[in-house]
Design an enzyme around this catalytic site. Structure first.
Site, PDB file in Angstrom:
ATOM      1  N   ALA A 150       0.830  -1.205   0.000  1.00  0.00           N
ATOM      2  CA  ALA A 150       0.000   0.000   0.000  1.00  0.00           C
ATOM      3  C   ALA A 150       0.865   1.256   0.000  1.00  0.00           C
ATOM      4  O   ALA A 150       2.074   1.209   0.238  1.00  0.00           O
ATOM      5  CB  ALA A 150      -0.935   0.001   1.209  1.00  0.00           C
ATOM      6  N   GLU A 208       0.325  -3.704 -12.221  1.00  0.00           N
ATOM      7  CA  GLU A 208      -0.938  -4.027 -11.564  1.00  0.00           C
ATOM      8  C   GLU A 208      -2.014  -4.204 -12.631  1.00  0.00           C
ATOM      9  O   GLU A 208      -2.646  -3.228 -13.058  1.00  0.00           O
ATOM     10  CB  GLU A 208      -1.340  -2.934 -10.570  1.00  0.00           C
TER      11      GLU A 208
END
Length: 289
Positions: A150, A208
């Site tokens: 994160a 991603e």
């Protein structure tokens, strides 16, 4: 004598065209757009409307760059964030990982249209695993998962309300038909794959295949056509000042304006326009016609 007669005919034809006010059609080039933009700012175009641009608009819109250098401003968060589970009209053709996922309602509507198109192609196992996160949720996630998973609060696109993580209920996204379809077609609906495999050195984020960002048309089309990520696209606009493209029969003129104070701009009257800041130093004005 025949030559003189020929020249007389040509002159008469030219005078006739002028009297009829017929002008040739010229395809607008990149330089023409820049000149038109300059003329608009000087007020030399006869049919123009004035729009006000404030410094706050640098931090508002679909094209905001958010990364480790440019954090999210509080004014940058979308004002129409909703809980998707509570809006059944938006929850069709895909699933949610949990009942707390939020997203800009406007972006959710665009996503729904995209999913409907995918279903017509036989692709129908979509799942949203994450959407909008407020700063507190982002802070907790960062503390729990760490920097490998994160980003700190304020430095994630998820704090805008414009980004979502899309998965497949069948397999991991990098191998799923859903991922393949999105990489080919998401641009048609204003979405981009934000962190591609071949752009990690530019974005600073690992590949991603699930993370998609709404930037809107025509920007997604230009980025797809030229293989640009958002960082590159904003640099391109800043360097060239303007560009033009045609998408689905609509012509778009995209113009970058550096902003150091409140200002006014003039654009052609009766044309639809949108503005977006870049979250750095300027505003992009997109005029469609």
């Amino acid at each position: 004598m025949k030559k003189w007669g020929f020249f007389v005919i040509i002159i008469l034809l030219l005078l006739g065209l002028k009297a009829m006010n017929i002008t040739p059609t010229v395809q607008q080039t990149h330089k023409d757009i820049a000149k038109e933009d300059h003329d608009i700012q000087r007020g030399t175009l006869t049919s123009a409307q004035t729009i006000n641009i404030t410094q706050d608009q640098v931090y508002q819109g679909n094209l905001l760059l958010v990364n480790k250098e440019y954090p999210v401003h509080q004014d940058s968060v979308q004002s129409d964030v909703v809980n998707l589970f509570e809006h059944k009209e938006l929850l069709q053709g895909y699933g949610l990982l949990d009942t707390h996922i939020q997203l800009s309602e406007r972006v959710a509507q665009k996503f729904l249209k995209m999913i409907e198109a995918a279903e017509k192609d036989g692709i129908q196992h979509f799942l949203i695993s994450s959407g909008y996160r407020d700063f507190e949720e982002q802070r907790s996630l960062y503390q729990e998962k760490g920097s490998d998973y994160a980003l700190p609060a304020g430095y994630s696109e998820h704090n805008l309300g414009l980004s979502l993580d899309i998965g497949s209920t069948q397999m991991e996204m990098s191998k799923a038909p859903e991922g393949e379809w999105l990489q080919k077609n998401a641009w048609r609906y204003g979405f981009i794959l934000r962190y591609p495999k071949d752009k990690t050195a530019i974005t600073g984020i690992q590949y991603e295949p699930w993370h998609f960002r709404y930037v809107g048309l025509p920007h997604s089309a230009i980025m797809k056509e030229n293989n640009l990520v958002l960082e590159q696209y904003l640099d391109f606009l800043k360097e060239h000042k303007s560009t033009s493209t045609v998408v689905n029969g609509t012509t778009y003129d995209v113009m970058y304006h550096p902003i150091s104070h409140n200002m006014t701009l003039e654009i052609p009257v009766h044309h639809h326009y949108e503005t977006s800041g870049n979250n750095i130093d300027g505003v992009i004005v997109t005029v469609s016609k």
